[in-house]
Design a protein around this motif. Structure first.
Motif, PDB file in Angstrom:
ATOM      1  N   HIS A  22      -3.654  28.658  87.790  1.00  0.00           N
ATOM      2  CA  HIS A  22      -2.050  28.749  87.994  1.00  0.00           C
ATOM      3  C   HIS A  22      -1.763  29.421  89.330  1.00  0.00           C
ATOM      4  CE1 HIS A  22       2.011  29.678  85.835  1.00  0.00           C
ATOM      5  NE2 HIS A  22       2.052  28.876  86.820  1.00  0.00           N
ATOM      6  N   GLY A  23      -0.951  28.532  90.102  1.00  0.00           N
ATOM      7  CA  GLY A  23      -0.518  29.108  91.323  1.00  0.00           C
ATOM      8  C   GLY A  23       0.160  28.208  92.219  1.00  0.00           C
ATOM      9  N   TYR A  24      -0.292  27.120  92.311  1.00  0.00           N
ATOM     10  CA  TYR A  24       0.043  25.965  93.135  1.00  0.00           C
ATOM     11  C   TYR A  24       0.831  24.793  92.642  1.00  0.00           C
ATOM     12  CZ  TYR A  24      -2.351  28.977  96.314  1.00  0.00           C
ATOM     13  OH  TYR A  24      -2.995  29.883  97.177  1.00  0.00           O
ATOM     14  N   PRO A  25       1.841  24.713  93.070  1.00  0.00           N
ATOM     15  CA  PRO A  25       2.762  23.483  92.276  1.00  0.00           C
ATOM     16  C   PRO A  25       2.431  22.009  92.268  1.00  0.00           C
ATOM     17  CG  PRO A  25       3.983  25.008  93.717  1.00  0.00           C
ATOM     18  CD  PRO A  25       2.730  25.215  94.091  1.00  0.00           C
ATOM     19  N   HIS A  26       2.276  21.442  91.181  1.00  0.00           N
ATOM     20  CA  HIS A  26       2.136  19.868  91.188  1.00  0.00           C
ATOM     21  C   HIS A  26       0.416  19.645  91.392  1.00  0.00           C
ATOM     22  CE1 HIS A  26       6.414  18.959  90.841  1.00  0.00           C
ATOM     23  NE2 HIS A  26       6.428  20.065  91.924  1.00  0.00           N
ATOM     24  N   VAL A  27      -0.164  20.707  91.031  1.00  0.00           N
ATOM     25  CA  VAL A  27      -1.879  20.522  91.344  1.00  0.00           C
ATOM     26  C   VAL A  27      -2.457  20.827  90.051  1.00  0.00           C
ATOM     27  CG1 VAL A  27      -3.703  21.322  92.853  1.00  0.00           C
ATOM     28  CG2 VAL A  27      -1.515  21.201  93.678  1.00  0.00           C
ATOM     29  N   GLU A  28      -3.221  19.761  89.578  1.00  0.00           N
ATOM     30  CA  GLU A  28      -4.027  19.962  88.419  1.00  0.00           C
ATOM     31  C   GLU A  28      -5.417  20.474  88.991  1.00  0.00           C
ATOM     32  OE1 GLU A  28      -4.493  16.497  86.063  1.00  0.00           O
ATOM     33  OE2 GLU A  28      -2.361  16.068  85.833  1.00  0.00           O
ATOM     34  N   ARG A  29      -5.511  21.754  88.302  1.00  0.00           N
ATOM     35  CA  ARG A  29      -6.758  22.421  89.142  1.00  0.00           C
ATOM     36  C   ARG A  29      -7.340  23.394  87.705  1.00  0.00           C
ATOM     37  NH1 ARG A  29      -5.020  27.498  91.905  1.00  0.00           N
ATOM     38  NH2 ARG A  29      -6.931  28.401  93.050  1.00  0.00           N
ATOM     39  N   THR A  30      -8.513  22.858  87.541  1.00  0.00           N
ATOM     40  CA  THR A  30      -9.281  23.659  86.562  1.00  0.00           C
ATOM     41  C   THR A  30     -10.524  24.385  86.991  1.00  0.00           C
ATOM     42  OG1 THR A  30      -8.487  21.851  84.903  1.00  0.00           O
ATOM     43  CG2 THR A  30     -10.501  23.250  84.114  1.00  0.00           C
ATOM     44  N   ASP A  58      -5.910  41.403  87.158  1.00  0.00           N
ATOM     45  CA  ASP A  58      -5.956  40.384  88.176  1.00  0.00           C
ATOM     46  C   ASP A  58      -5.634  39.162  87.512  1.00  0.00           C
ATOM     47  OD1 ASP A  58      -6.772  42.054  90.215  1.00  0.00           O
ATOM     48  OD2 ASP A  58      -8.964  41.927  89.454  1.00  0.00           O
ATOM     49  N   VAL A  59      -4.214  38.784  87.408  1.00  0.00           N
ATOM     50  CA  VAL A  59      -3.883  37.554  86.698  1.00  0.00           C
ATOM     51  C   VAL A  59      -2.350  37.175  87.472  1.00  0.00           C
ATOM     52  CG1 VAL A  59      -4.694  37.782  84.653  1.00  0.00           C
ATOM     53  CG2 VAL A  59      -2.628  38.947  84.825  1.00  0.00           C
ATOM     54  N   ILE A  60      -1.966  36.123  87.309  1.00  0.00           N
ATOM     55  CA  ILE A  60      -0.705  35.844  88.027  1.00  0.00           C
ATOM     56  C   ILE A  60       0.605  36.458  87.413  1.00  0.00           C
ATOM     57  CG2 ILE A  60      -0.343  33.570  86.638  1.00  0.00           C
ATOM     58  CD1 ILE A  60       0.614  32.461  89.470  1.00  0.00           C
ATOM     59  N   PHE A  61       0.788  36.552  86.356  1.00  0.00           N
ATOM     60  CA  PHE A  61       1.782  37.204  85.868  1.00  0.00           C
ATOM     61  C   PHE A  61       1.400  37.904  84.363  1.00  0.00           C
ATOM     62  CE2 PHE A  61       3.763  33.161  87.461  1.00  0.00           C
ATOM     63  CZ  PHE A  61       4.540  33.674  88.416  1.00  0.00           C
ATOM     64  N   GLY A  95      -6.358  32.512  88.897  1.00  0.00           N
ATOM     65  CA  GLY A  95      -6.682  33.110  87.762  1.00  0.00           C
ATOM     66  C   GLY A  95      -5.943  31.945  86.440  1.00  0.00           C
ATOM     67  N   PRO A  96      -6.031  32.429  85.465  1.00  0.00           N
ATOM     68  CA  PRO A  96      -5.557  31.518  84.261  1.00  0.00           C
ATOM     69  C   PRO A  96      -3.924  31.650  83.863  1.00  0.00           C
ATOM     70  CG  PRO A  96      -6.548  33.486  83.289  1.00  0.00           C
ATOM     71  CD  PRO A  96      -6.842  33.628  84.721  1.00  0.00           C
ATOM     72  N   VAL A  97      -3.536  30.648  83.259  1.00  0.00           N
ATOM     73  CA  VAL A  97      -2.177  30.678  83.064  1.00  0.00           C
ATOM     74  C   VAL A  97      -1.786  31.801  82.025  1.00  0.00           C
ATOM     75  CG1 VAL A  97      -0.351  29.356  81.883  1.00  0.00           C
ATOM     76  CG2 VAL A  97      -1.782  28.013  83.450  1.00  0.00           C
ATOM     77  N   THR A  98      -0.960  32.564  82.192  1.00  0.00           N
ATOM     78  CA  THR A  98      -0.686  33.621  81.407  1.00  0.00           C
ATOM     79  C   THR A  98       0.852  33.611  80.694  1.00  0.00           C
ATOM     80  OG1 THR A  98       0.064  35.111  83.216  1.00  0.00           O
ATOM     81  CG2 THR A  98      -2.517  35.315  82.362  1.00  0.00           C
TER      82      THR A  98
END
Length: 436
Positions: A22-30, A58-61, A95-98
């Motif tokens: 999670h972090g960059y808009p409109h990008v499918e990133r696994t 160490d996560v985005i939110f 890092g992952p979606v939180t």
């Protein structure tokens, strides 16, 4: 005789399975693996009168719900009042979606409930282990200079805040440093969408540098200060791990040098501890009409296409690309406002929690959103004592809190905000009142 008792712990929170990064808009990133682990680092400070805990993850939110659950569980396990626990996200974009996506991006999936439960349990574990690890200690506060480790992402000569507070904890008996806590006003975004590995980004390399320099058992709490308009964009040659290491080592070296310059007289074996918390409602943004939002998307996309055709500088293209992302997100927000869905977002993120923790004569402020760096400077300038600001703490409030100038300009950050720039002034005034 009063004593200062402090404990520290660090726990790996890296997902055990592939997850959306999670972090960059409109990008499918696994994710396709792990470059360096994601950690939750905790610190418990006990002066015999009060106990206060800090955890940097160490996560985005960190959402309000995660904060609530961790506080409940740690209070039950340790007796420390839940309101005395501060939980901050480093804001790594690897890092992952939180949280349920607050940037209103249709590409981003909902947070995985299984991982959220895992993350909560690990943060609780970090706090509990820090509580169990408490030992008599000495504390000092110094600062490092982060100049060159990124800067203003809109202009290489734009406003920055390069002051990095460093809280140093030493074992009272052995004189060995066992923990550091730092706050750095910078997006940890050296790595971009082409990287598909879990990583703490350059702060992970800062952690490694400090471990190599001061001892492998030193626990580092890395927190992100107001950095809504701060990034490494104009200060790097590539979006690679080598560049992340270069910046991480640069920051780590500055921190280590500041720590080693401390004299024994700079440490104290007891200090006062005070905490305040208030809840604040923020003024909502006035959204443009739907037709204007659609025109804004078309204009931004046209400008981006033109720059790409003309082979413009890659960093300038990235800025305009972000403006396009912001225009898309603004359009989504306008549609949500029209159909009433935006009310659900406001209900989830408000009121905003504002906390101040005073350690002796030093004040640490904890804010829940992504603030422009000007607000960090505003808070500091009006204070009679040293004040340091940590953001992305104890919840999220949706998008950025930008300046009035940025709001008028209508760029990326202003486009995906759901609050008026006046909210920044509300927060600054609130903090000033809290600090007297």
């Amino acid at each position: 005789m009063k004593k200062l008792i402090v404990g520290a712990a660090i726990i790996d929170v890296t997902p055990k399975k592939p997850m959306f990064l999670h972090g960059y808009p409109h990008v499918e990133r696994t994710s396709e693996g792990t470059h360096d682990p994601l950690y939750a680092s905790a610190l418990i400070i006990d002066n015999g009168e009060n106990q206060i805990g800090f955890c940097a993850v160490d996560v985005i939110f960190i959402s309000k719900e995660i904060t609530k659950r961790v506080r409940e569980l740690v209070e039950k396990s340790t007796g420390i009042a839940g309101k005395n626990l501060m939980i901050s996200a480093s804001h790594t974009h690897s890092g992952p979606v939180t949280v349920t996506d607050i940037f209103y991006d249709p590409v981003v999936p909902a947070a995985d409930p299984e991982y959220i439960q895992y993350l909560i349990s690990k943060i609780v574990q970090a706090f509990v282990e820090a509580f169990k690890n408490k030992r008599q200690c000495k504390l000092a506060v110094t600062t490092a200079d982060s100049t060159g480790v990124g800067g203003n992402r809109h202009s290489i000569s734009g406003v920055t805040d390069a002051e990095v507070p460093v809280v140093v904890l030493k074992d009272f008996m052995t004189d060995e440093i066992f923990a550091l806590s730092v706050i750095h006003c910078m997006h940890p975004t050296v790595l971009h969408e082409d990287s598909k590995l879990f990583s703490a980004d350059f702060p992970g390399f800062t952690r490694e540098f400090i471990s190599d320099s001061l001892g492998e058992n030193v626990v580092l709490l890395y927190q992100t200060g107001p950095s809504g308009n701060q990034s490494p964009r104009h200060f790097i040659e590539s979006n690679t791990f080598d560049e992340a290491k270069r910046l991480g080592d640069l920051l780590g070296n500055r921190i280590v040098k500041s720590v080693l310059r401390l004299n024994e007289s700079d440490y104290q074996d007891w200090c006062s501890l005070h905490i305040q918390s208030v809840e604040v409602n923020l003024p909502r943004k006035e959204f443009m009409p739907l037709i204007d939002a659609e025109r804004k998307v078309a204009s931004a996309k046209d400008k981006l296409d033109t720059m790409r055709r003309n082979n413009a500088d890659a960093k300038e293209i990235r800025t305009v690309e972000c403006d396009w992302f912001g225009a898309e997100e603004n359009l989504k927000l306008v549609k949500m406002m029209v159909n009433g869905d935006l009310e659900n977002v406001y209900r989830d993120v408000l009121p905003a929690e504002v906390d101040t923790v005073t350690v002796d004569k030093f004040h640490f402020v904890f804010l829940p959103g992504e603030f422009f760096v000007e607000y960090s400077l505003s808070i500091k300038e009006a204070a009679s004592e040293k004040v340091f600001v940590s953001t992305l703490s104890n919840g999220v409030i949706g998008g950025y809190i930008v300046t009035e100038e940025a709001e008028a300009d209508g760029g990326y950050e202003a486009s995906n905000s759901i609050f008026s720039a006046k909210g920044g002034k509300v927060i600054v005034e609130t903090v000033h009142k809290m600090l007297g």
